[in-house]
Write a protein that holds these residues in place. Structure first.
Motif, PDB file in Angstrom:
ATOM      1  N   SER A   1       0.888  -1.435   0.097  1.00 14.44           N
ATOM      2  CA  SER A   1       0.068  -0.023   0.148  1.00 14.44           C
ATOM      3  C   SER A   1       0.805   1.255   0.001  1.00 14.44           C
ATOM      4  CB  SER A   1      -0.930  -0.127   1.242  1.00 14.44           C
ATOM      5  OG  SER A   1      -1.832  -0.985   1.093  1.00 14.44           O
ATOM      6  N   TYR A   2       1.965   1.364   0.830  1.00 13.03           N
ATOM      7  CA  TYR A   2       2.690   2.485   0.942  1.00 13.03           C
ATOM      8  C   TYR A   2       3.372   2.765  -0.522  1.00 13.03           C
ATOM      9  CZ  TYR A   2       6.575   5.340   2.665  1.00 13.03           C
ATOM     10  OH  TYR A   2       7.585   6.170   2.560  1.00 13.03           O
ATOM     11  N   PHE A   3       4.051   1.972  -1.020  1.00 15.18           N
ATOM     12  CA  PHE A   3       4.822   2.014  -2.200  1.00 15.18           C
ATOM     13  C   PHE A   3       3.891   2.159  -3.469  1.00 15.18           C
ATOM     14  CE2 PHE A   3       8.253   0.116   0.273  1.00 15.18           C
ATOM     15  CZ  PHE A   3       9.122   1.165   0.278  1.00 15.18           C
ATOM     16  N   THR A   4       2.771   1.718  -3.267  1.00 19.00           N
ATOM     17  CA  THR A   4       1.536   1.840  -4.417  1.00 19.00           C
ATOM     18  C   THR A   4       1.144   3.300  -4.225  1.00 19.00           C
ATOM     19  OG1 THR A   4       1.036  -0.257  -4.425  1.00 19.00           O
ATOM     20  CG2 THR A   4      -0.392   1.287  -5.294  1.00 19.00           C
ATOM     21  N   PHE A   5       0.666   3.936  -3.024  1.00 20.17           N
ATOM     22  CA  PHE A   5       0.231   5.333  -2.931  1.00 20.17           C
ATOM     23  C   PHE A   5       1.521   6.195  -3.251  1.00 20.17           C
ATOM     24  CE2 PHE A   5      -3.392   3.771  -0.958  1.00 20.17           C
ATOM     25  CZ  PHE A   5      -4.163   4.697  -1.012  1.00 20.17           C
ATOM     26  N   LYS A   6       2.803   5.917  -3.074  1.00 11.01           N
ATOM     27  CA  LYS A   6       3.882   6.787  -3.450  1.00 11.01           C
ATOM     28  C   LYS A   6       4.100   7.064  -4.904  1.00 11.01           C
ATOM     29  CE  LYS A   6       7.819   6.973  -1.404  1.00 11.01           C
ATOM     30  NZ  LYS A   6       7.576   8.446  -0.534  1.00 11.01           N
ATOM     31  N   ARG A   7       3.759   5.836  -5.550  1.00 10.83           N
ATOM     32  CA  ARG A   7       3.903   5.849  -7.014  1.00 10.83           C
ATOM     33  C   ARG A   7       2.822   6.380  -7.631  1.00 10.83           C
ATOM     34  NH1 ARG A   7       7.090   6.255 -11.188  1.00 10.83           N
ATOM     35  NH2 ARG A   7       6.271   4.748 -13.049  1.00 10.83           N
ATOM     36  N   ALA A   8       1.668   6.259  -7.199  1.00 16.12           N
ATOM     37  CA  ALA A   8       0.505   7.078  -7.545  1.00 16.12           C
ATOM     38  C   ALA A   8       0.354   8.582  -7.280  1.00 16.12           C
ATOM     39  CB  ALA A   8      -0.890   6.516  -7.121  1.00 16.12           C
TER      40      ALA A   8
END
Length: 203
Positions: A137-144
């Motif tokens: 979740s953390y790295f997905t949100f950062k990418r988005a």
């Protein structure tokens, strides 16, 4: 601060209520809201299919959250995002929603922050999800956020493990917990291959 829930994996029960893992996410977020640590909550997740098909995970979480309050939240403080069907779309749609909310406030002249006057808006987002799901979740949100051109400071809330229950036998409940873990490993590999995770060390 804004708080995002992710409905992926911890799906609704067939009667439209929250599973125990989903309830635990709501409890952490509502506690933060009641302590004024979070000023806005975004419940994110569409209908997972099966059961009560007109109840999204976001809606189920909101209604469970209301049972934890002694009075309703302020209008506009609890928001629904009911289109996402994955962690990727949780991030994309939730961040878009909070941008729209911020733009609306700016149009109403409710903000005088110097950073806004300089054309630079900074956001603080707290992600609330179950422990097995936090890393992706953390790295997905950062990418988005990077793809959307948003300046966001992300945090992951400390959330306790909440196992599945109510599947008829404790062995089945335990098997569901194990399935969450192993499926998450596969999802991390898939997201990395698709470029949906922010590379470690990249701000």
């Amino acid at each position: 601060m804004a708080c995002f829930w992710q409905g992926v994996y911890a799906t609704c029960c067939r009667n439209g209520s929250c599973t125990r893992p989903l309830q635990s996410r709501v409890e952490v977020g509502v506690a933060g809201y009641q302590k004024h640590q979070l000023n806005r909550l975004v419940f994110s997740g569409s209908n997972p299919g099966g059961g009560v098909r007109n109840v999204s995970e976001a809606n189920a979480m909101l209604h469970y959250g209301l049972t934890l309050l002694s009075k309703p939240p302020q209008v506009g403080r609890w928001l629904l995002e009911e289109a996402s069907t994955s962690t990727r779309t949780n991030a994309v749609y939730s961040l878009h929603l909070i941008m729209l909310q911020q733009e609306h406030k700016q149009q109403q002249g409710l903000h005088t922050d110097q950073r806004l006057q300089q054309g630079r808006q900074q956001y603080t987002v707290v992600i609330i999800t179950n422990p097995f799901h936090q890393l992706r979740s953390y790295f997905t949100f950062k990418r988005a956020a990077e793809e959307a051109g948003m300046d966001v400071q992300f945090y992951v809330a400390k959330a306790p493990f909440a196992g599945h229950c109510g599947y008829g036998h404790w062995l089945i409940d335990s098997a569901m917990d194990q399935w969450d873990f192993w499926r998450e490993l596969g999802a991390i590999a898939y997201y990395a291959a698709r470029g949906w995770l922010q590379p470690v060390g990249k701000d």
